[in-house]
Design an enzyme around this catalytic site. Sequence first.
Site, PDB file in Angstrom:
ATOM      1  N   CYS A   2      -3.183   1.526   6.628  1.00 19.10           N
ATOM      2  CA  CYS A   2      -3.417   0.914   7.943  1.00 19.10           C
ATOM      3  C   CYS A   2      -3.986   1.954   8.898  1.00 19.10           C
ATOM      4  CB  CYS A   2      -2.119   0.343   8.488  1.00 19.10           C
ATOM      5  SG  CYS A   2      -0.814   1.574   8.490  1.00 19.10           S
ATOM      6  N   ASN A  55       0.807  -1.233   0.000  1.00 16.11           N
ATOM      7  CA  ASN A  55       0.000   0.000   0.000  1.00 16.11           C
ATOM      8  C   ASN A  55       0.837   1.280   0.000  1.00 16.11           C
ATOM      9  OD1 ASN A  55       0.722  -0.426   2.675  1.00 16.11           O
ATOM     10  ND2 ASN A  55      -1.206   0.349   3.484  1.00 16.11           N
ATOM     11  N   GLU A  94       8.286   2.726  14.616  1.00 15.39           N
ATOM     12  CA  GLU A  94       9.104   3.192  13.488  1.00 15.39           C
ATOM     13  C   GLU A  94       9.000   4.707  13.427  1.00 15.39           C
ATOM     14  OE1 GLU A  94       7.548   0.864  10.118  1.00 15.39           O
ATOM     15  OE2 GLU A  94       9.353  -0.356  10.309  1.00 15.39           O
ATOM     16  N   GLU A 102       4.515  -4.035  12.332  1.00 11.69           N
ATOM     17  CA  GLU A 102       3.547  -2.966  12.059  1.00 11.69           C
ATOM     18  C   GLU A 102       2.380  -3.639  11.349  1.00 11.69           C
ATOM     19  OE1 GLU A 102       3.698   0.050  13.068  1.00 11.69           O
ATOM     20  OE2 GLU A 102       5.791   0.328  13.604  1.00 11.69           O
TER      21      GLU A 102
HETATM   22  P1  NAD Z   1       0.264  -8.996   3.781  1.00 11.39           P
HETATM   23  O1  NAD Z   1       0.378  -9.359   5.215  1.00 11.39           O
HETATM   24  O2  NAD Z   1      -0.551  -9.841   2.901  1.00 11.39           O
HETATM   25  O3  NAD Z   1       1.711  -8.938   3.110  1.00 11.39           O
HETATM   26  C1  NAD Z   1       2.750  -8.140   3.638  1.00 11.39           C
HETATM   27  C2  NAD Z   1       4.071  -8.699   3.148  1.00 11.39           C
HETATM   28  O4  NAD Z   1       4.257 -10.009   3.667  1.00 11.39           O
HETATM   29  C3  NAD Z   1       4.194  -8.824   1.634  1.00 11.39           C
HETATM   30  O5  NAD Z   1       5.516  -8.547   1.264  1.00 11.39           O
HETATM   31  C4  NAD Z   1       3.879 -10.294   1.403  1.00 11.39           C
HETATM   32  O6  NAD Z   1       4.447 -10.800   0.211  1.00 11.39           O
HETATM   33  C5  NAD Z   1       4.521 -10.927   2.616  1.00 11.39           C
HETATM   34  N1  NAD Z   1       3.960 -12.219   2.996  1.00 11.39           N
HETATM   35  C6  NAD Z   1       2.697 -12.676   2.821  1.00 11.39           C
HETATM   36  N2  NAD Z   1       2.576 -13.924   3.337  1.00 11.39           N
HETATM   37  C7  NAD Z   1       3.782 -14.249   3.862  1.00 11.39           C
HETATM   38  C8  NAD Z   1       4.286 -15.392   4.544  1.00 11.39           C
HETATM   39  N3  NAD Z   1       3.540 -16.446   4.809  1.00 11.39           N
HETATM   40  N4  NAD Z   1       5.568 -15.366   4.943  1.00 11.39           N
HETATM   41  C9  NAD Z   1       6.344 -14.299   4.708  1.00 11.39           C
HETATM   42  N5  NAD Z   1       5.931 -13.183   4.073  1.00 11.39           N
HETATM   43  C10 NAD Z   1       4.662 -13.160   3.644  1.00 11.39           C
HETATM   44  O7  NAD Z   1      -0.212  -7.471   3.767  1.00 11.39           O
HETATM   45  P2  NAD Z   1      -0.546  -6.563   2.503  1.00 11.39           P
HETATM   46  O8  NAD Z   1      -1.851  -7.026   1.937  1.00 11.39           O
HETATM   47  O9  NAD Z   1       0.643  -6.448   1.617  1.00 11.39           O
HETATM   48  O10 NAD Z   1      -0.723  -5.137   3.201  1.00 11.39           O
HETATM   49  C11 NAD Z   1      -1.894  -4.728   3.815  1.00 11.39           C
HETATM   50  C12 NAD Z   1      -1.812  -4.920   5.312  1.00 11.39           C
HETATM   51  O11 NAD Z   1      -0.679  -4.213   5.810  1.00 11.39           O
HETATM   52  C13 NAD Z   1      -2.993  -4.331   6.046  1.00 11.39           C
HETATM   53  O12 NAD Z   1      -3.393  -5.223   7.071  1.00 11.39           O
HETATM   54  C14 NAD Z   1      -2.449  -3.046   6.647  1.00 11.39           C
HETATM   55  O13 NAD Z   1      -3.113  -2.582   7.784  1.00 11.39           O
HETATM   56  C15 NAD Z   1      -1.054  -3.442   6.942  1.00 11.39           C
HETATM   57  N6  NAD Z   1      -0.203  -2.249   7.063  1.00 11.39           N
HETATM   58  C16 NAD Z   1       0.219  -1.886   8.299  1.00 11.39           C
HETATM   59  C17 NAD Z   1       0.999  -0.754   8.451  1.00 11.39           C
HETATM   60  C18 NAD Z   1       1.479  -0.331   9.798  1.00 11.39           C
HETATM   61  O14 NAD Z   1       2.404   0.460   9.854  1.00 11.39           O
HETATM   62  N7  NAD Z   1       0.910  -0.817  10.890  1.00 11.39           N
HETATM   63  C19 NAD Z   1       1.356   0.002   7.326  1.00 11.39           C
HETATM   64  C20 NAD Z   1       0.902  -0.397   6.073  1.00 11.39           C
HETATM   65  C21 NAD Z   1       0.121  -1.548   5.962  1.00 11.39           C
END
Ligand code: NAD
Length: 486
Positions: A293, A160, A467, A259
């Site tokens: 997020c 995102n 962070e 995060e």
């Molecule tokens: P996601 O958890 O699907 O993926 C995040 C990352 O993890 C990607 O690089 C993905 O390829 C990797 N990944 C997925 N499955 C994995 C596994 N089994 N093992 C290792 N790596 C794996 O999240 P997304 O859809 O990319 O992003 C959206 C989510 O991120 C939302 O829940 C959002 O709230 C969160 N987010 C949080 C923050 C924060 O700072 N708290 C900031 C931005 C986004």
Amino acid sequence: MSSPIESLLGGVPTDLRVGGKELPASDGRRFDVIDPATGDVLATVADGTVEDALAAVDAAASAAEGWSATPPRERAEVLRRAFTLMTESAEDLARLITLENGKALPDARGEVAYAAEFFRWYAEEAVRVAGTLAPAPSGSNRIMVLHQPVGVCVLVTPWNFPAAMATRKMGPALAAGCTMVLKPASDTPLTALAMARILEEAGVPPGVVNVVPARRSGPVVSAMLHDPRVRKLSFTGSTEVGRVLLREAADNVVNTSMELGGNAPFLVFDDADLDAAVDGAMVAKMRNGGEACTAANRFYVHSAVATEFARRLADRMAAMRVGPGIEDGTELGPLVNAEAADKVDALVADAVGRGATRLTGGRRPDRVGFYYEPTVLTDVPEAAEILGEEIFGPVAPIVTFDDEADAIERANATEYGLVAYVYTRDLARGLRVAERLESGMIGLNRGVVSDPAAPFGGVKQSGLGREGGHEGVLDYTESKYVAVQW
Ligand code: NAD
């Protein structure tokens, strides 16, 4: 037909970056990166294997001693050059983000400025990682504390904010003297690859920053977390994947920062400045098309002002120009992929099925690409899924309240605790409510909290660690205590 990314940044890299070299995957596999506005393939990117990831850990481990011994002033200058180079390439980077993520160009430009700021802020912090010296209470010795780089880091980022989520990790890691392997999200790997090249141009030595895009993210990240040279995992993404990675990190007791997801409440009291509250709601809800997020997920509005607030918000949302993010004048681009649009549609259908009213929007526009209309829902029942789940789209569900204590209780009734927003003219009430909300961050009469100079992070199941700010660099260090007698 030539790809729209060809003219950007003098060519966007599409291979792995390991030890300062751009390399194909060891098994030759590649995957497609799709433009969410058209569904067309933008580029094919090397699909890193477990062997590639371990080669990247080799490179990071080999570079670790040299980088941690590099004087903080030199590390700071490299980060400062990276800030300048990113700023000079801002328009190309913004276009690249829009093309692979879908967000409207103004949002992408905002992201590049925010992302670059992490390099500037951590250029300033690199020379301020001070230790402490104190007399022991017994008086018999001194307590000296040093903050040393934690070691090789694995950084995993979401789609995102393809630039900012990477710089928010790379900036402090570089400042602290750590080397790293970044695994960007598979929907948006191009921005991370472009930024790694910028970092090397800024003077980051080969092997210090390695980037391994990988569709097979589970085995690739797991292999790195089981390599004893890896000492830190910093993950931004969903709570679901965060839980999996916390378990993976447990085997080698790897230091973790998480995060994770959010479900931000946005509270509007009856004494709020409604113009300011609607402006704040537009930013808190619609920045990044709702794919943040920090996005306001549930609006709790005092019943005395709820009708007026909802009407004004619906007017503003309905007036937004929806279209391909890359076109001038677009305010809302498509969602990142078809599943994201399906999920938003299902959450709206569930709420409406349970009795919610669509004040505006509530449909997928009839056009190519993964679009969803800006939507405001009122009379949303507490049982609706949309109040319990991250929407990650341009939908604002509004619920009313009459009593401060009840509003706080409902706002806190979630497993998440990333950010909450409060609008009131009564500062004493604002601070009282801010103290009681279970949330790592509060926007008080403000719709944006993100700031590289502030500690960003969540409580409860929204994460661990912070962070940004000074805390951000300490997250990439270990405290070493020396008991000194003289
Ligand atoms: P996601 O958890 O699907 O993926 C995040 C990352 O993890 C990607 O690089 C993905 O390829 C990797 N990944 C997925 N499955 C994995 C596994 N089994 N093992 C290792 N790596 C794996 O999240 P997304 O859809 O990319 O992003 C959206 C989510 O991120 C939302 O829940 C959002 O709230 C969160 N987010 C949080 C923050 C924060 O700072 N708290 C900031 C931005 C986004």
